[in-house]
Write a protein that holds these residues in place. Structure first.
Motif, mmCIF file in Angstrom:
data_model
loop_
_atom_site.group_PDB
_atom_site.id
_atom_site.type_symbol
_atom_site.label_atom_id
_atom_site.label_comp_id
_atom_site.label_asym_id
_atom_site.label_seq_id
_atom_site.Cartn_x
_atom_site.Cartn_y
_atom_site.Cartn_z
ATOM 1 N N MET A 1 53.770 -6.618 27.478
ATOM 2 C CA MET A 1 52.506 -7.070 28.076
ATOM 3 C C MET A 1 51.446 -5.976 27.978
ATOM 4 S SD MET A 1 53.726 -8.977 31.563
ATOM 5 C CE MET A 1 54.773 -10.440 31.543
ATOM 6 N N LEU A 2 51.829 -4.743 28.299
ATOM 7 C CA LEU A 2 50.869 -3.640 28.227
ATOM 8 C C LEU A 2 50.336 -3.483 26.814
ATOM 9 C CD1 LEU A 2 52.499 -0.884 30.487
ATOM 10 C CD2 LEU A 2 50.882 -2.684 31.113
ATOM 11 N N ARG A 3 51.192 -3.716 25.821
ATOM 12 C CA ARG A 3 50.748 -3.622 24.430
ATOM 13 C C ARG A 3 49.678 -4.674 24.136
ATOM 14 N NH1 ARG A 3 55.209 -4.786 20.929
ATOM 15 N NH2 ARG A 3 54.171 -3.727 19.197
ATOM 16 N N GLU A 4 49.876 -5.882 24.644
ATOM 17 C CA GLU A 4 48.877 -6.931 24.426
ATOM 18 C C GLU A 4 47.569 -6.601 25.137
ATOM 19 O OE1 GLU A 4 50.009 -10.927 25.117
ATOM 20 O OE2 GLU A 4 51.385 -10.970 23.400
ATOM 21 N N PHE A 5 47.671 -6.026 26.334
ATOM 22 C CA PHE A 5 46.470 -5.629 27.063
ATOM 23 C C PHE A 5 45.826 -4.395 26.436
ATOM 24 C CE2 PHE A 5 48.915 -7.373 30.909
ATOM 25 C CZ PHE A 5 48.363 -8.631 30.761
ATOM 26 N N ASN A 6 46.569 -3.688 25.561
ATOM 27 C CA ASN A 6 46.123 -2.420 24.966
ATOM 28 C C ASN A 6 45.868 -1.365 26.039
ATOM 29 O OD1 ASN A 6 45.535 -0.806 22.689
ATOM 30 N ND2 ASN A 6 43.338 -1.105 22.974
ATOM 31 N N ILE A 7 46.717 -1.371 27.067
ATOM 32 C CA ILE A 7 46.597 -0.436 28.193
ATOM 33 C C ILE A 7 47.992 0.059 28.552
ATOM 34 C CG2 ILE A 7 46.077 -0.227 30.658
ATOM 35 C CD1 ILE A 7 44.003 -2.487 30.246
ATOM 36 N N ASP A 8 48.208 1.371 28.579
ATOM 37 C CA ASP A 8 49.499 1.841 29.073
ATOM 38 C C ASP A 8 49.406 3.171 29.822
ATOM 39 O OD1 ASP A 8 49.255 3.758 27.097
ATOM 40 O OD2 ASP A 8 51.088 3.210 26.024
ATOM 41 N N SER A 9 48.194 3.552 30.209
ATOM 42 C CA SER A 9 48.040 4.786 30.984
ATOM 43 C C SER A 9 46.736 4.736 31.772
ATOM 44 C CB SER A 9 48.059 6.013 30.070
ATOM 45 O OG SER A 9 47.027 5.935 29.099
ATOM 46 N N MET A 10 46.570 5.723 32.668
ATOM 47 C CA MET A 10 45.356 5.836 33.469
ATOM 48 C C MET A 10 44.921 7.295 33.514
ATOM 49 S SD MET A 10 45.900 3.355 36.766
ATOM 50 C CE MET A 10 45.432 1.625 36.662
ATOM 51 N N ILE A 11 43.629 7.522 33.445
ATOM 52 C CA ILE A 11 43.088 8.870 33.563
ATOM 53 C C ILE A 11 42.411 9.009 34.922
ATOM 54 C CG2 ILE A 11 41.389 10.527 32.697
ATOM 55 C CD1 ILE A 11 41.876 9.467 29.917
ATOM 56 N N PHE A 12 42.907 9.948 35.726
ATOM 57 C CA PHE A 12 42.328 10.251 37.032
ATOM 58 C C PHE A 12 41.384 11.443 36.879
ATOM 59 C CE2 PHE A 12 46.097 7.926 38.056
ATOM 60 C CZ PHE A 12 45.836 7.281 39.252
ATOM 61 N N THR A 13 40.206 11.344 37.477
ATOM 62 C CA THR A 13 39.237 12.435 37.478
ATOM 63 C C THR A 13 39.003 12.888 38.912
ATOM 64 O OG1 THR A 13 38.122 11.570 35.510
ATOM 65 C CG2 THR A 13 36.900 13.153 36.849
ATOM 66 N N LYS A 14 39.136 14.188 39.138
ATOM 67 C CA LYS A 14 38.939 14.754 40.469
ATOM 68 C C LYS A 14 37.462 15.043 40.683
ATOM 69 C CE LYS A 14 40.695 18.483 43.436
ATOM 70 N NZ LYS A 14 41.629 19.645 43.486
ATOM 71 N N LEU A 15 36.849 14.338 41.629
ATOM 72 C CA LEU A 15 35.435 14.528 41.935
ATOM 73 C C LEU A 15 35.246 15.582 43.018
ATOM 74 C CD1 LEU A 15 34.406 10.752 41.945
ATOM 75 C CD2 LEU A 15 34.284 12.370 40.039
ATOM 76 N N THR A 16 36.049 15.496 44.070
ATOM 77 C CA THR A 16 36.099 16.503 45.128
ATOM 78 C C THR A 16 37.571 16.620 45.539
ATOM 79 O OG1 THR A 16 35.889 14.998 47.024
ATOM 80 C CG2 THR A 16 33.831 15.728 45.953
ATOM 81 N N ASP A 17 37.857 17.450 46.528
ATOM 82 C CA ASP A 17 39.236 17.591 46.983
ATOM 83 C C ASP A 17 39.764 16.325 47.648
ATOM 84 O OD1 ASP A 17 39.426 20.153 46.049
ATOM 85 O OD2 ASP A 17 38.913 21.103 47.970
ATOM 86 N N SER A 18 38.871 15.420 47.993
ATOM 87 C CA SER A 18 39.311 14.203 48.678
ATOM 88 C C SER A 18 38.797 12.924 48.022
ATOM 89 C CB SER A 18 38.851 14.223 50.144
ATOM 90 O OG SER A 18 37.429 14.312 50.213
ATOM 91 N N LYS A 19 38.197 13.039 46.837
ATOM 92 C CA LYS A 19 37.711 11.851 46.150
ATOM 93 C C LYS A 19 38.032 11.941 44.663
ATOM 94 C CE LYS A 19 33.746 8.801 45.399
ATOM 95 N NZ LYS A 19 32.329 8.483 45.712
ATOM 96 N N TYR A 20 38.556 10.829 44.126
ATOM 97 C CA TYR A 20 38.952 10.742 42.734
ATOM 98 C C TYR A 20 38.461 9.411 42.167
ATOM 99 C CZ TYR A 20 42.230 14.478 43.968
ATOM 100 O OH TYR A 20 42.781 15.666 44.406
ATOM 101 N N LYS A 21 38.376 9.336 40.857
ATOM 102 C CA LYS A 21 38.134 8.047 40.213
ATOM 103 C C LYS A 21 39.184 7.861 39.124
ATOM 104 C CE LYS A 21 34.783 9.398 36.607
ATOM 105 N NZ LYS A 21 33.445 9.118 36.043
ATOM 106 N N VAL A 22 39.400 6.620 38.722
ATOM 107 C CA VAL A 22 40.438 6.327 37.741
ATOM 108 C C VAL A 22 39.898 5.361 36.696
ATOM 109 C CG1 VAL A 22 41.400 4.377 39.054
ATOM 110 C CG2 VAL A 22 42.864 5.664 37.480
#
Length: 381
Positions: free
Chosen positions: A339-360
């Motif tokens: 299924m992940l292959r069909e979605f072309n998605i198999d990972s996530m990148i997390f970005t640290k904005l502050t010590d208590s806030k992140y985006k993905v």
């Protein structure tokens, strides 16, 4: 159209920067048409317009704005308007034995899945292409619609193509699929010309660069380059070089034995090899704010024994977004790597904005290996 609704200043800055890079074309090409590397175009577009740069995720759009719900595919080319819009090499086994309308229907289904997944992930309702077409001594700005393929209206174009290339039309656009390249092309024959501007190509760009170097510009070697604010986590496990999604953990945590679980309960695996990359998230059970690609803010934390999981609080929120909204899966559906292959998605990148806030951000197949310079393994269920 998007471009026409941007401020005059933003349009001017955008064209000015495109012109500057076009001026330096002799560094790369002897053509009379300006040279523009597609990654440079993506960065310029997102610098001067109010959109997020999504090019690294390499899903169906290169830029987006979740607030306004728009997604933009950015393209630049010289010459032929028959341009690549999707590649399916990793999914070849799913269509390798198909021909004719059966082949094209399968390719159209895969294309549409990717478009819907992108829309769902970022909360988009309107997608379009923004194009820089380069012609001798000029650049032209075009825009055109970015549609799903209308599968019920597909008609093969019998008088074009060969054993390798199959042409078809869906009533909106004309496409062709190259079997040897595992690539879908679209013929951009309905673009709207928004602007054309001249670009002088400098005969000796090296002299200009030499002059700049004498002005005390800090050398690249002196600039600190760091990737400490990002971490890539895979959505699958690997055993004997085979990728798979465990049936009772990770994206299928809802299916685990023991206590009753919400059907949306999942976690993002945070394995030992990634925890050893350094302190990135707050300590176990310490809440942090996580911004999803569509702008939604949820509470999350590192949890479970050995801090091996990233979960939302409440734990159903992350699964409701990923399984139901992005993947459009019915409750009780076991997620597989196929299924992940069909979605072309198999990972996530997390970005640290502050010590208590992140985006993905969700990421395409192979991103984890590329992110850390690892050798890819077989993507087999």
């Amino acid at each position: 159209m998007f471009y026409e609704h941007q401020s005059i200043e933003s349009q001017k800055n955008y064209k000015n920067m495109l012109t500057i890079f076009g001026n330096m074309s002799r560094l790369f090409s002897e053509s009379e048409s300006p040279y523009l590397y597609y990654r440079v175009h993506e960065n310029i577009f997102t610098k001067y317009f109010d959109v997020n740069n999504n090019a690294r995720s390499d899903d169906s759009v290169d830029a987006y704005n979740s607030t306004s719900g728009i997604g933009i595919g950015l393209k630049t080319w010289v010459g032929n308007d028959d341009q690549k819009v999707a590649e399916f090499g990793r999914l070849r086994s799913s269509y390798d034995n198909l021909v004719g309308i059966d082949l094209i229907t399968k390719i159209a289904e895969l294309r549409n899945i990717r478009i819907r997944t992108t829309k769902n992930a970022h909360g988009l309702h309107n997608m379009f292409y923004h194009i820089i077409k380069r012609i001798p001594k000029s650049m032209c700005i075009y825009e055109t619609t970015f549609d799903e393929i209308d599968i019920p209206n597909i008609e093969l174009i019998e008088d074009k193509g060969n054993d390798n290339n199959t042409y078809f039309n869906d009533g909106k656009h004309t496409y062709h699929f190259s079997r040897s390249k595992n690539t879908l092309f679209m013929i951009f024959n309905d673009m709207e010309l928004l602007e054309r501007f001249d670009v002088e190509i400098y005969e000796d760009p090296y002299e200009i660069i030499s002059e700049l170097s004498t002005r005390g510009i800090k050398s690249y070697s002196q600039i600190e380059v760091t990737n400490n604010n990002q971490l890539c986590l895979k959505l699958y496990s690997t055993k004997n070089d085979i990728k798979f999604v465990p049936e009772k953990s990770g994206l299928n945590q809802w299916n685990a034995n023991g206590r009753p679980r919400d059907l949306n309960e999942i976690y993002i695996p945070y394995p030992a090899e990634d925890r050893r990359r350094g302190e990135f998230f707050p300590s176990r059970d310490t809440p942090f704010e996580l911004e999803l690609p569509d702008g939604q803010l949820i509470s999350a934390k590192v949890c479970q024994q050995d801090s091996k999981a990233i979960m939302s609080n409440p734990n159903r929120l992350l699964g409701n977004w990923l399984l139901r909204t992005v993947f459009e899966l019915k409750e009780g559906t076991i997620v597989t790597y196929d299924m992940l292959r069909e979605f072309n998605i198999d990972s996530m990148i997390f970005t640290k904005l502050t010590d208590s806030k992140y985006k993905v951000e969700i990421s395409e197949l192979g991103t984890y290996e590329n992110f850390y310079g690892l050798k890819d393994v077989e993507d087999i269920v």
